[in-house]
Scaffold this motif. Structure first.
Motif, PDB file in Angstrom:
ATOM      1  N   GLY A 307       0.803  -1.218   0.000  1.00 11.16           N
ATOM      2  CA  GLY A 307       0.000   0.000   0.000  1.00 11.16           C
ATOM      3  C   GLY A 307       0.829   1.257   0.000  1.00 11.16           C
ATOM      4  N   GLY A 308       1.965   1.238   0.737  1.00  6.81           N
ATOM      5  CA  GLY A 308       2.828   2.413   0.757  1.00  6.81           C
ATOM      6  C   GLY A 308       3.409   2.738  -0.602  1.00  6.81           C
ATOM      7  N   LEU A 309       3.721   1.699  -1.384  1.00  8.45           N
ATOM      8  CA  LEU A 309       4.214   1.954  -2.734  1.00  8.45           C
ATOM      9  C   LEU A 309       3.170   2.701  -3.570  1.00  8.45           C
ATOM     10  N   TRP A 310       1.891   2.512  -3.243  1.00  9.44           N
ATOM     11  CA  TRP A 310       0.837   3.179  -3.994  1.00  9.44           C
ATOM     12  C   TRP A 310       0.547   4.577  -3.453  1.00  9.44           C
ATOM     13  N   TRP A 311       0.237   4.690  -2.141  1.00  4.86           N
ATOM     14  CA  TRP A 311      -0.198   6.002  -1.661  1.00  4.86           C
ATOM     15  C   TRP A 311       0.953   6.987  -1.451  1.00  4.86           C
ATOM     16  N   LEU A 312       2.199   6.502  -1.513  1.00  6.33           N
ATOM     17  CA  LEU A 312       3.349   7.407  -1.485  1.00  6.33           C
ATOM     18  C   LEU A 312       4.061   7.431  -2.833  1.00  6.33           C
ATOM     19  N   ARG A 313       3.322   7.099  -3.894  1.00  9.45           N
ATOM     20  CA  ARG A 313       3.943   6.993  -5.219  1.00  9.45           C
ATOM     21  C   ARG A 313       4.485   8.322  -5.716  1.00  9.45           C
ATOM     22  N   ARG A 314       3.921   9.432  -5.245  1.00 14.38           N
ATOM     23  CA  ARG A 314       4.435  10.739  -5.673  1.00 14.38           C
ATOM     24  C   ARG A 314       5.831  11.005  -5.129  1.00 14.38           C
ATOM     25  N   ARG A 319      15.191   4.633  -4.100  1.00 13.19           N
ATOM     26  CA  ARG A 319      15.159   3.795  -2.901  1.00 13.19           C
ATOM     27  C   ARG A 319      14.143   2.663  -3.037  1.00 13.19           C
ATOM     28  N   GLU A 320      12.945   2.999  -3.486  1.00 16.12           N
ATOM     29  CA  GLU A 320      11.924   1.976  -3.660  1.00 16.12           C
ATOM     30  C   GLU A 320      12.310   0.990  -4.761  1.00 16.12           C
ATOM     31  N   THR A 321      12.940   1.496  -5.826  1.00 16.09           N
ATOM     32  CA  THR A 321      13.409   0.602  -6.890  1.00 16.09           C
ATOM     33  C   THR A 321      14.420  -0.397  -6.345  1.00 16.09           C
ATOM     34  N   LEU A 322      15.312   0.065  -5.495  1.00 11.55           N
ATOM     35  CA  LEU A 322      16.317  -0.818  -4.902  1.00 11.55           C
ATOM     36  C   LEU A 322      15.671  -1.887  -4.033  1.00 11.55           C
ATOM     37  N   LEU A 323      14.774  -1.479  -3.151  1.00 13.96           N
ATOM     38  CA  LEU A 323      14.167  -2.439  -2.233  1.00 13.96           C
ATOM     39  C   LEU A 323      13.301  -3.453  -2.975  1.00 13.96           C
ATOM     40  N   VAL A 324      12.526  -2.986  -3.957  1.00  8.94           N
ATOM     41  CA  VAL A 324      11.680  -3.908  -4.720  1.00  8.94           C
ATOM     42  C   VAL A 324      12.543  -4.876  -5.529  1.00  8.94           C
ATOM     43  N   SER A 325      13.637  -4.401  -6.100  1.00  7.27           N
ATOM     44  CA  SER A 325      14.534  -5.288  -6.846  1.00  7.27           C
ATOM     45  C   SER A 325      15.146  -6.341  -5.934  1.00  7.27           C
ATOM     46  N   ARG A 358       8.204   2.628   6.137  1.00  2.72           N
ATOM     47  CA  ARG A 358       8.052   3.885   5.382  1.00  2.72           C
ATOM     48  C   ARG A 358       6.589   4.239   5.232  1.00  2.72           C
ATOM     49  N   ALA A 359       5.760   3.245   4.942  1.00  2.00           N
ATOM     50  CA  ALA A 359       4.330   3.498   4.758  1.00  2.00           C
ATOM     51  C   ALA A 359       3.661   3.875   6.074  1.00  2.00           C
ATOM     52  N   LEU A 360       4.008   3.167   7.156  1.00  2.00           N
ATOM     53  CA  LEU A 360       3.348   3.409   8.433  1.00  2.00           C
ATOM     54  C   LEU A 360       3.728   4.763   9.029  1.00  2.00           C
ATOM     55  N   THR A 361       4.980   5.170   8.868  1.00  2.00           N
ATOM     56  CA  THR A 361       5.390   6.471   9.407  1.00  2.00           C
ATOM     57  C   THR A 361       4.915   7.627   8.542  1.00  2.00           C
ATOM     58  N   GLY A 362       4.590   7.354   7.283  1.00  2.00           N
ATOM     59  CA  GLY A 362       4.064   8.386   6.405  1.00  2.00           C
ATOM     60  C   GLY A 362       2.616   8.174   6.061  1.00  2.00           C
ATOM     61  N   LEU A 363       1.914   7.415   6.906  1.00  2.00           N
ATOM     62  CA  LEU A 363       0.519   7.077   6.641  1.00  2.00           C
ATOM     63  C   LEU A 363      -0.340   8.329   6.517  1.00  2.00           C
ATOM     64  N   PRO A 364      -1.018   8.519   5.388  1.00  2.00           N
ATOM     65  CA  PRO A 364      -1.891   9.682   5.253  1.00  2.00           C
ATOM     66  C   PRO A 364      -3.127   9.550   6.140  1.00  2.00           C
ATOM     67  N   VAL A 365      -3.358  10.542   6.970  1.00  2.00           N
ATOM     68  CA  VAL A 365      -4.494  10.532   7.889  1.00  2.00           C
ATOM     69  C   VAL A 365      -5.558  11.485   7.365  1.00  2.00           C
ATOM     70  N   PRO A 366      -6.782  11.019   7.117  1.00  2.00           N
ATOM     71  CA  PRO A 366      -7.844  11.904   6.617  1.00  2.00           C
ATOM     72  C   PRO A 366      -8.061  13.092   7.539  1.00  2.00           C
ATOM     73  N   GLY A 367      -8.430  14.213   6.928  1.00  2.00           N
ATOM     74  CA  GLY A 367      -8.623  15.432   7.707  1.00  2.00           C
ATOM     75  C   GLY A 367      -9.696  15.307   8.769  1.00  2.00           C
ATOM     76  N   ARG A 368     -10.712  14.495   8.538  1.00  2.00           N
ATOM     77  CA  ARG A 368     -11.770  14.347   9.530  1.00  2.00           C
ATOM     78  C   ARG A 368     -11.240  13.779  10.842  1.00  2.00           C
ATOM     79  N   ILE A 369     -10.331  12.803  10.728  1.00  2.00           N
ATOM     80  CA  ILE A 369      -9.777  12.205  11.940  1.00  2.00           C
ATOM     81  C   ILE A 369      -8.942  13.229  12.684  1.00  2.00           C
ATOM     82  N   GLY A 370      -8.171  14.000  11.950  1.00  2.00           N
ATOM     83  CA  GLY A 370      -7.354  15.022  12.596  1.00  2.00           C
ATOM     84  C   GLY A 370      -8.203  16.068  13.289  1.00  2.00           C
TER      85      GLY A 370
END
Length: 554
Positions: A307-314, A319-325, A358-370
């Protein structure tokens, strides 16, 4: 201004080809001295918080790997590697049964050999592997911090510390646990080369990969991960001369294995094992890894990494290329390779954990929860704290989802089922010790397969043969001697004991039935039985026989 580590920046040369230069990222200098309001202790606490947390993670990792470490005796592979270490140290109890050179290089066995010089040894070998497992946790922290941040490194180390896959394997005397430590250090050296572009780190990458291969030669597949990364990342400079130096360093380190074999007069051993591996029959279905490894790594961890590869794709980078390889190389190879083992994909555990962190520490939190935690005026500091709270809660949930099955695994001493590479064999040590204490010196044992034969030889010090060992040299492990005519051996009283075990019988009903025919034909008498707790059709607890020793006579 103080300097942080280097980062990569792609620029264009005069020829228009992309290359890599180093760009120093500055960080603000420390602020003014704290005032009298007591902020100094808080800053001091923050300074020690990260090291204290890392010590806590390492302590947790060590606890999970040594808790009830002696509950079960060795399985077959553990007996072989420990027996090799003992033979290398000149231990007379094991030298007649376990040759020094077998299928794999001897780096790990050499590290163990000082602890196996005398007597029967098993726990200390597992303690060494557990310590190397904790070192792997610390190496994952270094790698994650170097790639992303200290926070990512710490969370990744925590995930590996409690991951059932890594915990279970690093509680056994297997090559894969130490191999993953050296593989992680190889990946760290490669990251340092990419960031610093210094030839020393490139050569260190090759040398460390050679050390990894000296632990287990199948780790050569990780070179495919390095090649894939360099091929997919044109921004990384990779001159031919530097690549040749790195390759030479790898070969110089690894060549010590065939040279040592040649000096010992065992140069044909490696060739025999290669032929056997190429012609081995598949031992599991193609879906084996899909069924076992994701749950062992943790489904939430795997989901977070993907999931992190998707929601942090921007924010995608090299680094991600290295780890996935690095993940793809062993996964693809061993998925296509007919022979599969539970622990074969362990090198992928570290990069999966880092991607998940990486995904868990950069997890996007919806504004409603914040906003639920923020003041009416929407103060940003309150929302930031809310986001941190949500992320910490998710990390705690993922960690707990790993800790519970790990704790269950390390406390599950009696189990009537067995998966190779997943732990010790219930009753094996006790059966071997019974034979050592109650059978005449020089007795010969017939077992259902070579796995139990290895355990009997390690703990019982009695020559053992596996009934299922094929007489065809292309269909058997070269270390095992077949019995083409066990009837002849039994008729001439060259075999005195027969051992049946439920684990081998579950894999081969044909040889189990054939063994029972021999037992009946040669007046087999039960002299010892090992049990584990099981359940009957009503759910009541009943003893289940897992190993039965028969005394036979012509």
């Amino acid at each position: 201004m103080s300097l942080t580590r280097s980062s990569l920046e792609e620029v264009e040369h005069d020829r228009g080809a992309p290359t890599v230069v180093l760009h120093r990222i500055e960080r603000p200098a420390p602020g003014p001295a704290p005032g009298p309001e007591g902020t100094a202790p808080a800053r001091g606490w923050r300074r020690w918080a990260a090291p204290a947390a890392l010590v806590g993670v390492a302590t947790l990792a060590l606890f999970l790997r040594v808790w009830q470490l002696d509950a079960l005796g060795f399985n077959s592979d553990e007996a072989v590697y420990a027996g090799q270490a003992a033979s290398l140290a000149g231990n007379p109890n094991y030298a007649p049964f376990f040759p020094v050179f077998r299928a794999h290089p001897m780096l790990f066995q050499t590290l163990l050999s000082p602890f196996f010089r005398t007597g029967e040894v098993d726990v200390v070998g597992r303690v060494v592997v557990a310590a190397l497992g904790v070192a792997t946790v610390l190496a994952v922290h270094l790698l994650g911090a170097r790639l992303y941040s200290r926070r990512v490194g710490l969370v990744a180390a925590l995930l590996v510390a409690v991951m059932p896959y890594h915990v279970v394997v690093t509680r056994q005397v297997l090559l894969d646990g130490p191999m993953v430590l050296f593989a992680t250090l190889t990946l760290y050296c490669l990251v340092r080369f990419v960031q610093d572009q210094q030839v020393l780190w490139y050569v260190a990458t090759g040398a460390m990969l050679g050390v990894t291969m000296l632990t287990k030669e199948t780790s050569v597949v990780l070179a495919g991960g390095v090649y894939a990364f360099l091929a997919l990342t044109p921004m990384v400079r990779r001159p031919v001369r530097m690549s040749l130096l790195a390759l030479a360093a790898m070969l110089v380190v690894f060549v010590t294995h065939p040279v040592s074999q040649a000096l010992a007069g065992r140069s044909q051993t490696g060739k025999s094992y290669l032929v056997w591996q190429l012609f081995r029959r598949p031992n599991h279905s193609m879906g084996f890894y899909v069924e076992t490894v994701p749950s062992a790594m943790g489904l939430l961890v795997v989901a977070a990494a993907i999931g992190g590869l998707w929601w942090l794709r921007r924010h995608r980078s090299w680094r991600e290329t290295l780890l996935v390889s690095w993940i793809a190389a062993p996964v693809l190879f061993f998925q296509l390779w007919p022979v599969k083992g539970f622990q074969y994909l362990l090198p992928a555990a570290a990069p999966v954990a880092i991607l998940a962190a990486r995904a868990l520490t950069g997890l996007p939190v919806p504004g409603r929860i914040g906003r639920l935690f923020a003041r009416a005026d929407g103060a940003p500091d309150r929302r930031a704290r809310a986001v941190r709270t949500v992320r910490i809660a998710v990390i705690a949930l993922v960690t707990l989802s790993l800790l519970v099955p790990s704790w269950t695994a390390v406390n599950q001493a009696d189990n009537a089922t067995f998966l190779a590479g997943s732990g010790g064999v219930p009753g094996g040590r006790e059966a071997g010790r019974w034979l050592a204490a109650n059978s005449p010196e020089g007795s010969v044992v017939l077992t259902l397969g070579p796995s139990m034969a290895n355990i009997i030889q390690y703990y019982g010090h009695r020559r053992s043969y596996g009934l299922s060992v094929s007489p065809n040299p292309l269909r058997r492990n070269p270390s095992y001697a077949p019995l083409p005519n066990p009837d002849w051996w039994l008729r001439h009283n060259d075999l005195q004991y027969v051992v049946w075990d439920s684990f081998s019988a579950g894999r081969s009903a044909f040889f189990s039935e054939r063994l029972m025919v021999l037992i009946r034909r040669y007046h087999g008498r039960v002299v010892h039985t090992e049990y584990v707790d099981g359940t009957d059709s009503t759910g009541a607890r009943v003893p289940v026989p897992v190993i039965i020793i028969y005394e036979v006579r012509p």
